[in-house]
Each structure stands twice: as structure tokens, then as C-alpha cells.
Design a protein around this motif. Sequence first.
Motif, mmCIF file in Angstrom:
data_model
loop_
_atom_site.group_PDB
_atom_site.id
_atom_site.type_symbol
_atom_site.label_atom_id
_atom_site.label_comp_id
_atom_site.label_asym_id
_atom_site.label_seq_id
_atom_site.Cartn_x
_atom_site.Cartn_y
_atom_site.Cartn_z
ATOM 1 N N TYR A 136 0.766 -1.133 -0.064
ATOM 2 C CA TYR A 136 0.112 0.149 -0.102
ATOM 3 C C TYR A 136 0.965 1.325 0.028
ATOM 4 C CZ TYR A 136 -4.125 -3.019 0.882
ATOM 5 O OH TYR A 136 -4.944 -4.162 0.623
ATOM 6 N N ARG A 137 1.019 2.002 -1.263
ATOM 7 C CA ARG A 137 1.447 3.096 -1.148
ATOM 8 C C ARG A 137 1.507 4.245 -0.103
ATOM 9 N NH1 ARG A 137 0.389 4.973 -7.358
ATOM 10 N NH2 ARG A 137 -1.206 3.559 -6.957
ATOM 11 N N PHE A 138 0.096 4.358 0.493
ATOM 12 C CA PHE A 138 -0.181 5.353 1.382
ATOM 13 C C PHE A 138 0.520 4.894 2.870
ATOM 14 C CE2 PHE A 138 -3.726 2.749 3.226
ATOM 15 C CZ PHE A 138 -3.903 3.384 4.510
ATOM 16 N N LEU A 139 0.501 3.588 3.019
ATOM 17 C CA LEU A 139 1.187 3.046 4.280
ATOM 18 C C LEU A 139 2.579 3.065 4.018
ATOM 19 C CD1 LEU A 139 -0.669 -0.168 5.208
ATOM 20 C CD2 LEU A 139 -0.725 1.980 6.457
ATOM 21 N N ARG A 140 3.214 2.833 3.049
ATOM 22 C CA ARG A 140 4.655 2.974 2.691
ATOM 23 C C ARG A 140 5.129 4.531 2.790
ATOM 24 N NH1 ARG A 140 8.847 0.438 0.956
ATOM 25 N NH2 ARG A 140 8.165 -1.632 0.291
ATOM 26 N N LYS A 141 4.166 5.305 2.375
ATOM 27 C CA LYS A 141 4.484 6.792 2.470
ATOM 28 C C LYS A 141 4.503 7.455 4.008
ATOM 29 C CE LYS A 141 2.806 11.155 0.663
ATOM 30 N NZ LYS A 141 1.774 11.872 -0.349
ATOM 31 N N ILE A 142 3.621 6.993 4.827
ATOM 32 C CA ILE A 142 3.833 7.258 6.220
ATOM 33 C C ILE A 142 4.533 6.434 6.992
ATOM 34 C CG2 ILE A 142 1.520 8.548 5.808
ATOM 35 C CD1 ILE A 142 0.074 5.979 7.354
ATOM 36 N N ALA A 143 5.074 5.352 6.696
ATOM 37 C CA ALA A 143 5.552 4.286 7.503
ATOM 38 C C ALA A 143 6.928 4.741 7.865
ATOM 39 C CB ALA A 143 5.753 3.009 6.876
ATOM 40 N N LYS A 144 7.538 4.557 9.234
ATOM 41 C CA LYS A 144 8.848 4.881 9.589
ATOM 42 C C LYS A 144 9.830 3.884 9.035
ATOM 43 C CE LYS A 144 10.292 4.193 14.107
ATOM 44 N NZ LYS A 144 10.186 4.408 15.688
ATOM 45 N N SER A 145 9.234 2.597 9.124
ATOM 46 C CA SER A 145 10.073 1.528 8.256
ATOM 47 C C SER A 145 9.100 0.588 7.532
ATOM 48 C CB SER A 145 11.071 1.033 9.208
ATOM 49 O OG SER A 145 10.404 0.004 10.172
ATOM 50 N N VAL A 146 9.561 -0.116 6.676
ATOM 51 C CA VAL A 146 9.091 -1.029 6.034
ATOM 52 C C VAL A 146 9.765 -2.532 5.983
ATOM 53 C CG1 VAL A 146 7.433 -2.070 4.090
ATOM 54 C CG2 VAL A 146 7.820 0.300 4.611
ATOM 55 N N TYR A 147 9.555 -3.558 6.322
ATOM 56 C CA TYR A 147 10.332 -4.643 6.147
ATOM 57 C C TYR A 147 9.610 -5.978 6.217
ATOM 58 C CZ TYR A 147 9.280 -4.411 11.352
ATOM 59 O OH TYR A 147 8.735 -4.351 12.431
ATOM 60 N N LYS A 148 10.480 -6.911 5.813
ATOM 61 C CA LYS A 148 9.621 -8.626 5.681
ATOM 62 C C LYS A 148 9.762 -9.049 6.933
ATOM 63 C CE LYS A 148 8.941 -8.631 1.317
ATOM 64 N NZ LYS A 148 7.676 -8.518 0.830
ATOM 65 N N SER A 149 8.782 -9.876 7.376
ATOM 66 C CA SER A 149 8.662 -10.430 8.685
ATOM 67 C C SER A 149 7.988 -11.596 8.600
ATOM 68 C CB SER A 149 8.034 -9.523 9.823
ATOM 69 O OG SER A 149 6.304 -9.462 9.292
ATOM 70 N N GLU A 150 8.117 -12.562 9.607
ATOM 71 C CA GLU A 150 7.598 -13.932 9.765
ATOM 72 C C GLU A 150 6.843 -13.982 10.983
ATOM 73 O OE1 GLU A 150 8.809 -18.505 10.306
ATOM 74 O OE2 GLU A 150 9.916 -17.505 8.534
ATOM 75 N N VAL A 151 5.497 -14.499 10.743
ATOM 76 C CA VAL A 151 4.647 -14.430 11.921
ATOM 77 C C VAL A 151 3.929 -15.815 11.747
ATOM 78 C CG1 VAL A 151 2.714 -13.650 13.267
ATOM 79 C CG2 VAL A 151 4.215 -11.967 12.245
ATOM 80 N N VAL A 152 3.973 -16.960 13.122
ATOM 81 C CA VAL A 152 3.550 -18.086 12.824
ATOM 82 C C VAL A 152 3.636 -18.777 11.504
ATOM 83 C CG1 VAL A 152 1.378 -19.340 13.539
ATOM 84 C CG2 VAL A 152 1.552 -17.064 14.191
ATOM 85 N N GLY A 153 4.927 -18.700 11.087
ATOM 86 C CA GLY A 153 5.383 -19.435 9.801
ATOM 87 C C GLY A 153 4.914 -18.742 8.531
ATOM 88 N N ASN A 154 4.482 -17.738 8.585
ATOM 89 C CA ASN A 154 3.937 -16.855 7.326
ATOM 90 C C ASN A 154 4.743 -15.660 7.023
ATOM 91 O OD1 ASN A 154 1.029 -18.205 6.448
ATOM 92 N ND2 ASN A 154 1.346 -18.300 8.747
ATOM 93 N N GLU A 155 5.011 -15.296 5.774
ATOM 94 C CA GLU A 155 5.533 -14.177 5.298
ATOM 95 C C GLU A 155 4.563 -12.862 5.394
ATOM 96 O OE1 GLU A 155 7.843 -12.447 1.408
ATOM 97 O OE2 GLU A 155 8.076 -14.536 1.952
ATOM 98 N N PHE A 156 5.187 -12.005 5.871
ATOM 99 C CA PHE A 156 4.397 -10.490 6.100
ATOM 100 C C PHE A 156 5.351 -9.553 5.500
ATOM 101 C CE2 PHE A 156 1.992 -13.207 8.731
ATOM 102 C CZ PHE A 156 0.872 -12.812 8.835
ATOM 103 N N THR A 157 4.558 -8.493 5.018
ATOM 104 C CA THR A 157 5.225 -6.912 4.945
ATOM 105 C C THR A 157 4.765 -6.147 6.234
ATOM 106 O OG1 THR A 157 4.880 -7.130 2.451
ATOM 107 C CG2 THR A 157 5.328 -5.210 3.473
ATOM 108 N N THR A 158 5.623 -5.773 6.943
ATOM 109 C CA THR A 158 5.315 -5.039 8.100
ATOM 110 C C THR A 158 5.622 -3.724 7.929
ATOM 111 O OG1 THR A 158 5.750 -7.070 9.437
ATOM 112 C CG2 THR A 158 5.972 -4.976 10.672
ATOM 113 N N TYR A 159 4.495 -2.898 8.366
ATOM 114 C CA TYR A 159 4.763 -1.274 8.484
ATOM 115 C C TYR A 159 4.929 -0.978 9.781
ATOM 116 C CZ TYR A 159 3.139 -1.827 3.623
ATOM 117 O OH TYR A 159 2.752 -2.204 2.359
ATOM 118 N N GLU A 160 5.962 -0.139 9.985
ATOM 119 C CA GLU A 160 6.112 0.312 11.462
ATOM 120 C C GLU A 160 5.707 1.819 11.318
ATOM 121 O OE1 GLU A 160 9.049 1.109 15.059
ATOM 122 O OE2 GLU A 160 9.670 0.106 13.301
ATOM 123 N N LEU A 161 4.593 2.269 12.146
ATOM 124 C CA LEU A 161 3.991 3.545 11.870
ATOM 125 C C LEU A 161 4.183 4.491 13.318
ATOM 126 C CD1 LEU A 161 0.670 2.683 10.225
ATOM 127 C CD2 LEU A 161 2.534 3.319 9.141
#
Length: 167
Positions: A136-161
Motif C-alpha cells: 500500500y503506497r499510502f502506508l509506505r509513504k507514512i511508515a517509519k520503516s517497512v520490512y519483511k517479517s515472519e509470524v506463525v510461519g507466514n511471510e508478511f510485509t510489516t509497516y512500522e508507523l
Amino acid sequence: MRRTDCASGSQMKCIKYVRLDDVDPAGLAILLNRKKIREHLIEHRLFTVDTVKHWVRKKLKEDSLPGCRVRAILADHQLAGWCGLQLDGNRYEIAIVIDEGHWGLGRRVFQNVMGWARELGHEAVLIHLLHTRPQYRFLRKIAKSVYKSEVVGNEFTTYELTVRQDP
């Protein structure tokens, strides 16, 4: 706490946030079992009324924790999804699950949940989006950082706001 988001004289839907135990478990099961919702969540068994009741009890415990708030979303008195601030280890994450027929409400729900984060005094929150979701461009734009993460064995894009506190 702001429990409704309605624009007077507007054609916009009125959003109301209610406790999960204030909604019909059968309706919640139908919503959570919808194909479009399941595509973007961690794989899990289909819900029954009994498993939804168990899930609601777990979410109510989460809701009772300091810094957390979990609610069902009603749009013009119709169940549209659920959202909240929940613990993710020692940090807080935003969860927003909205039925396909109400996707246009996502930005308003997001703004309301960020308001809750301000109200609860959070400095930052996370949003984990399953790898099947587009970025999501609007999340990427406002995020302090964006990174790949793993939660319960699943891959996520994590936005830190960063949660901006009112002066």
C-alpha cells in the motif's frame, strides 16, 4: 472513546464500533469464512459458531489488556468486519478485517484506529500484511520503516508507523 464515525448530512456510511460479544456469532462466522477475507489472512479452519465464540473470548481478553482495543465494525448497522490494537510481543499491532462489500471504509477505519493509538498513548504501531496483499503506497509513504517479517510461519510485509500525538 469515540464509538461512531458519522458525517451529518452525508451520503457516507455511519461506522460504529461495538464489542465483539455484541454481534451475532453466526454472522461473524459467515464474515470470517468469506473467501476474499481468508485469502489475506493466515490459513485457518473454517469457523463454526462455537469456534467463533472461542475466538471472541480470546479477543475480549486481548481487549481487556492495557493499550489494546478490539471491536466489531458496523456500517449503517450491518456487520462490516472487525479491527483493533493488539499486542504483538511487546509492541502493538493494528488489525483491520473488512468484508469486501465495505472495503471503501478501510481508510476511515484505519484513521479511527490510529486515533485510538493516540488516545492510548502509543508511540508506534505495526501493521502486518500477509505477503498475498499488495503493498500500500499510502502506508509506505507514512511508515517509519517497512520490512519483511515472519509470524506463525507466514511471510508478511510489516509497516512500522509513528503515532503522532496531539500537541
